[in-house]
Design a protein around this motif. Structure first.
Motif, PDB file in Angstrom:
ATOM      1  N   GLU A  55     -67.671 146.656  22.742  1.00 36.34           N
ATOM      2  CA  GLU A  55     -67.589 147.991  23.082  1.00 36.34           C
ATOM      3  C   GLU A  55     -66.463 148.302  23.915  1.00 36.34           C
ATOM      4  OE1 GLU A  55     -71.403 148.133  25.290  1.00 36.34           O
ATOM      5  OE2 GLU A  55     -72.584 147.955  23.046  1.00 36.34           O
ATOM      6  N   SER A  56     -65.948 147.426  24.681  1.00 37.89           N
ATOM      7  CA  SER A  56     -64.841 147.755  25.757  1.00 37.89           C
ATOM      8  C   SER A  56     -63.440 147.893  24.793  1.00 37.89           C
ATOM      9  CB  SER A  56     -64.872 146.744  26.826  1.00 37.89           C
ATOM     10  OG  SER A  56     -64.350 145.444  26.366  1.00 37.89           O
ATOM     11  N   GLY A  57     -63.277 147.291  23.622  1.00 39.18           N
ATOM     12  CA  GLY A  57     -62.126 147.132  22.684  1.00 39.18           C
ATOM     13  C   GLY A  57     -61.551 145.797  22.594  1.00 39.18           C
ATOM     14  N   GLY A  58     -62.351 144.934  23.437  1.00 39.54           N
ATOM     15  CA  GLY A  58     -61.958 143.383  23.123  1.00 39.54           C
ATOM     16  C   GLY A  58     -62.253 142.825  21.939  1.00 39.54           C
ATOM     17  N   CYS A  59     -61.855 141.395  21.854  1.00 41.87           N
ATOM     18  CA  CYS A  59     -62.339 140.836  20.564  1.00 41.87           C
ATOM     19  C   CYS A  59     -62.911 139.323  20.983  1.00 41.87           C
ATOM     20  CB  CYS A  59     -61.171 140.295  19.759  1.00 41.87           C
ATOM     21  SG  CYS A  59     -60.183 139.096  20.256  1.00 41.87           S
ATOM     22  N   VAL A  60     -63.492 138.727  20.215  1.00 41.36           N
ATOM     23  CA  VAL A  60     -64.869 137.826  20.304  1.00 41.36           C
ATOM     24  C   VAL A  60     -64.338 136.475  19.377  1.00 41.36           C
ATOM     25  CG1 VAL A  60     -66.994 137.032  19.858  1.00 41.36           C
ATOM     26  CG2 VAL A  60     -66.517 139.242  20.974  1.00 41.36           C
ATOM     27  N   VAL A  61     -64.331 135.407  19.848  1.00 42.42           N
ATOM     28  CA  VAL A  61     -64.036 134.290  19.154  1.00 42.42           C
ATOM     29  C   VAL A  61     -65.390 133.236  19.250  1.00 42.42           C
ATOM     30  CG1 VAL A  61     -62.520 132.318  18.890  1.00 42.42           C
ATOM     31  CG2 VAL A  61     -61.713 134.266  19.786  1.00 42.42           C
ATOM     32  N   ARG A  62     -65.770 132.992  18.093  1.00 43.20           N
ATOM     33  CA  ARG A  62     -66.973 132.150  18.046  1.00 43.20           C
ATOM     34  C   ARG A  62     -66.611 130.558  17.394  1.00 43.20           C
ATOM     35  NH1 ARG A  62     -70.491 136.609  14.675  1.00 43.20           N
ATOM     36  NH2 ARG A  62     -71.049 138.059  16.405  1.00 43.20           N
ATOM     37  N   PRO A  63     -66.660 129.816  18.404  1.00 44.31           N
ATOM     38  CA  PRO A  63     -65.985 128.482  18.048  1.00 44.31           C
ATOM     39  C   PRO A  63     -67.335 127.556  17.181  1.00 44.31           C
ATOM     40  CG  PRO A  63     -65.765 128.644  20.290  1.00 44.31           C
ATOM     41  CD  PRO A  63     -66.583 129.876  19.777  1.00 44.31           C
ATOM     42  N   GLY A  64     -66.842 126.752  16.380  1.00 42.53           N
ATOM     43  CA  GLY A  64     -67.605 125.801  15.669  1.00 42.53           C
ATOM     44  C   GLY A  64     -67.998 124.820  16.846  1.00 42.53           C
ATOM     45  N   PHE A  65     -68.633 123.572  16.326  1.00 45.76           N
ATOM     46  CA  PHE A  65     -68.896 122.692  17.228  1.00 45.76           C
ATOM     47  C   PHE A  65     -67.796 121.931  17.930  1.00 45.76           C
ATOM     48  CE2 PHE A  65     -72.786 122.888  14.492  1.00 45.76           C
ATOM     49  CZ  PHE A  65     -73.673 123.134  15.326  1.00 45.76           C
ATOM     50  N   VAL A  66     -67.595 122.098  19.327  1.00 47.86           N
ATOM     51  CA  VAL A  66     -66.255 121.797  19.952  1.00 47.86           C
ATOM     52  C   VAL A  66     -66.390 120.284  20.433  1.00 47.86           C
ATOM     53  CG1 VAL A  66     -64.694 122.370  21.538  1.00 47.86           C
ATOM     54  CG2 VAL A  66     -65.997 124.101  20.601  1.00 47.86           C
ATOM     55  N   HIS A  67     -65.549 119.339  19.925  1.00 42.73           N
ATOM     56  CA  HIS A  67     -65.632 118.089  20.707  1.00 42.73           C
ATOM     57  C   HIS A  67     -64.117 117.747  21.324  1.00 42.73           C
ATOM     58  CE1 HIS A  67     -62.690 116.508  17.338  1.00 42.73           C
ATOM     59  NE2 HIS A  67     -63.148 117.218  16.712  1.00 42.73           N
ATOM     60  N   GLY A  68     -64.097 116.824  22.202  1.00 40.00           N
ATOM     61  CA  GLY A  68     -62.902 116.376  22.944  1.00 40.00           C
ATOM     62  C   GLY A  68     -63.371 115.994  24.429  1.00 40.00           C
ATOM     63  N   PRO A  69     -62.420 115.402  25.070  1.00 38.16           N
ATOM     64  CA  PRO A  69     -62.582 115.097  26.538  1.00 38.16           C
ATOM     65  C   PRO A  69     -63.220 116.013  27.213  1.00 38.16           C
ATOM     66  CG  PRO A  69     -60.338 114.635  25.644  1.00 38.16           C
ATOM     67  CD  PRO A  69     -60.872 115.239  24.497  1.00 38.16           C
ATOM     68  N   GLY A  70     -64.240 115.796  27.979  1.00 36.54           N
ATOM     69  CA  GLY A  70     -65.112 116.579  28.523  1.00 36.54           C
ATOM     70  C   GLY A  70     -66.109 117.124  27.818  1.00 36.54           C
ATOM     71  N   ASP A  71     -66.511 117.080  26.743  1.00 35.87           N
ATOM     72  CA  ASP A  71     -67.571 117.424  26.005  1.00 35.87           C
ATOM     73  C   ASP A  71     -68.714 116.840  26.485  1.00 35.87           C
ATOM     74  OD1 ASP A  71     -69.469 118.139  24.095  1.00 35.87           O
ATOM     75  OD2 ASP A  71     -68.797 116.554  22.683  1.00 35.87           O
ATOM     76  N   ARG A  72     -69.757 117.713  26.908  1.00 34.01           N
ATOM     77  CA  ARG A  72     -70.995 117.270  27.669  1.00 34.01           C
ATOM     78  C   ARG A  72     -72.276 117.843  26.722  1.00 34.01           C
ATOM     79  NH1 ARG A  72     -70.903 119.335  33.658  1.00 34.01           N
ATOM     80  NH2 ARG A  72     -70.320 121.172  32.693  1.00 34.01           N
ATOM     81  N   TRP A  73     -71.836 118.612  25.679  1.00 32.56           N
ATOM     82  CA  TRP A  73     -72.946 119.035  24.825  1.00 32.56           C
ATOM     83  C   TRP A  73     -72.910 118.553  23.522  1.00 32.56           C
ATOM     84  CZ3 TRP A  73     -73.686 122.386  20.548  1.00 32.56           C
ATOM     85  CH2 TRP A  73     -74.961 122.830  20.343  1.00 32.56           C
ATOM     86  N   PHE A  74     -71.907 118.868  22.538  1.00 30.90           N
ATOM     87  CA  PHE A  74     -72.186 118.571  21.488  1.00 30.90           C
ATOM     88  C   PHE A  74     -72.438 117.036  20.975  1.00 30.90           C
ATOM     89  CE2 PHE A  74     -69.625 117.822  17.305  1.00 30.90           C
ATOM     90  CZ  PHE A  74     -70.473 117.995  16.491  1.00 30.90           C
ATOM     91  N   VAL A  75     -71.257 116.289  21.039  1.00 29.34           N
ATOM     92  CA  VAL A  75     -71.576 114.823  20.604  1.00 29.34           C
ATOM     93  C   VAL A  75     -72.428 114.192  21.349  1.00 29.34           C
ATOM     94  CG1 VAL A  75     -70.169 112.577  20.546  1.00 29.34           C
ATOM     95  CG2 VAL A  75     -69.229 114.599  19.623  1.00 29.34           C
ATOM     96  N   PRO A  76     -72.423 114.239  23.023  1.00 26.97           N
ATOM     97  CA  PRO A  76     -73.668 113.695  23.534  1.00 26.97           C
ATOM     98  C   PRO A  76     -75.009 114.175  22.965  1.00 26.97           C
ATOM     99  CG  PRO A  76     -71.934 114.218  24.960  1.00 26.97           C
ATOM    100  CD  PRO A  76     -71.593 115.004  23.795  1.00 26.97           C
ATOM    101  N   GLY A  77     -75.165 115.542  22.851  1.00 29.99           N
ATOM    102  CA  GLY A  77     -76.550 115.861  21.952  1.00 29.99           C
ATOM    103  C   GLY A  77     -76.751 115.277  20.513  1.00 29.99           C
ATOM    104  N   PHE A  78     -75.774 115.328  19.859  1.00 32.44           N
ATOM    105  CA  PHE A  78     -75.792 114.908  18.536  1.00 32.44           C
ATOM    106  C   PHE A  78     -76.506 113.224  18.577  1.00 32.44           C
ATOM    107  CE2 PHE A  78     -74.306 112.372  14.990  1.00 32.44           C
ATOM    108  CZ  PHE A  78     -74.543 113.078  13.851  1.00 32.44           C
ATOM    109  N   ILE A  79     -75.701 112.391  19.451  1.00 31.80           N
ATOM    110  CA  ILE A  79     -76.133 111.124  19.569  1.00 31.80           C
ATOM    111  C   ILE A  79     -77.812 110.974  20.041  1.00 31.80           C
ATOM    112  CG2 ILE A  79     -75.715 108.741  21.027  1.00 31.80           C
ATOM    113  CD1 ILE A  79     -72.638 109.763  20.945  1.00 31.80           C
TER     114      ILE A  79
END
Length: 289
Positions: free
Chosen positions: A140-164
């Motif tokens: 509404e303010s004129g910005g844009c939105v980015v929706r990432p898929g499942f993000v992995h890499g150093p510091g990931d505390r959600w996707f891969v740990p959750g999958f496991i």
């Protein structure tokens, strides 16, 4: 905003590597020393702290979100905090805002190769619902939105740990692990965000999926984690309905099983076209050992 988080810190490094001067704003102090980067402290829930932190900026990447389960915190940080940030941006003359959201706004699968406007978001958690509301405020303010898929890499505390955790708690594949999912390395996501922010084109009111163009099967991800010693290989397989029954007895919810038992893959063509970005590696090549 969110410059010390998993995605935010990688984005700061990507901007610096591209020679783009930036102010890295976060709720907590940072002890990092990166050439070309100025660190500032501010809190989404403290409007008075935001103005000075944004001084001199012409583009804002908003990667700060509360990802817990407290509905009140979801509203205070993700909705009200985003409104505070947008107001501060407007006061500072910042016309371009990029909000890092989540594919979680789509809710339960299956989602099979959908584009940004092929499905109506239907979040099922308080956090995803609040982030969808934040999306609306940004658009509404004129910005844009980015929706990432499942993000992995150093510091990931959600996707891969959750999958496991889900996989080992269930003790079996779901439908032989054939479900397809969209993933992206945090360094690739950061590169895409930095490129999008640096473009002269505003992309006002636009929405993008950010993921590797090639989805992976749950079994491919599982095998990669087995090869790195992070997951024990499971021999059994259950149908989705049987997995829900068995998982419920072990403390898993249908939402948990949805993540490993239904398709969650998305078409990133619009973002790759907008940024001119390419991938010279596979979707799991940068999966941390």
């Amino acid at each position: 905003m969110g410059a010390t988080g998993f995605i935010g810190s990688a984005t700061v490094r990507a901007l610096a590597s591209a020679g783009i001067a930036c102010t890295a704003v976060a709720r907590t102090r940072s002890d990092q020393d990166i050439p070309g980067v100025v660190f500032a402290q501010a809190d989404l829930t403290d409007p008075a702290s935001l103005g000075a932190a944004l001084t001199g900026a012409d583009v804002m990447i908003h990667a700060a979100s509360y990802t817990g389960s407290d509905p009140a915190h979801c509203t205070a940080v993700n909705v009200d905090g985003t409104e505070n940030l947008l107001a501060a941006a407007a006061r500072n003359g910042i016309r371009r805002v990029l909000y890092v959201s989540t594919i979680g706004v789509y809710g339960d699968g299956p989602h099979s190769g959908i584009g940004e406007f092929d499905a109506t978001p239907a979040p099922i958690s308080a956090v995803s619902a609040s982030r969808l509301t934040a999306e609306h405020r940004v658009l509404e303010s004129g910005g844009c939105v980015v929706r990432p898929g499942f993000v992995h890499g150093p510091g990931d505390r959600w996707f891969v740990p959750g999958f496991i955790r889900i996989h080992e708690t269930l003790g079996a594949w779901v439908n032989e692990g054939r479900s397809l999912i969209s993933v992206i390395a945090v360094t690739d996501l950061a590169r895409l965000l930095a490129t999008l922010a640096a473009q002269a084109t505003a992309h006002s009111g636009d929405v993008f999926h950010a993921c590797h163009p090639d989805p992976v099967t749950v079994r491919e991800l599982g095998r990669a984690l087995v090869d790195s010693g992070r997951l024990r290989l499971q021999a059994d397989s259950l149908t989705f309905d049987d997995a829900v029954t068995a998982g419920t007895r072990r403390g898993l919810t249908e939402r948990h099983l949805d993540l490993i038992g239904r398709d969650h893959w998305y078409d990133p063509t619009r973002l790759l076209t907008a940024t001119g970005a390419t991938f010279g590696h596979g979707p799991l090549d940068n999966l941390p050992a």
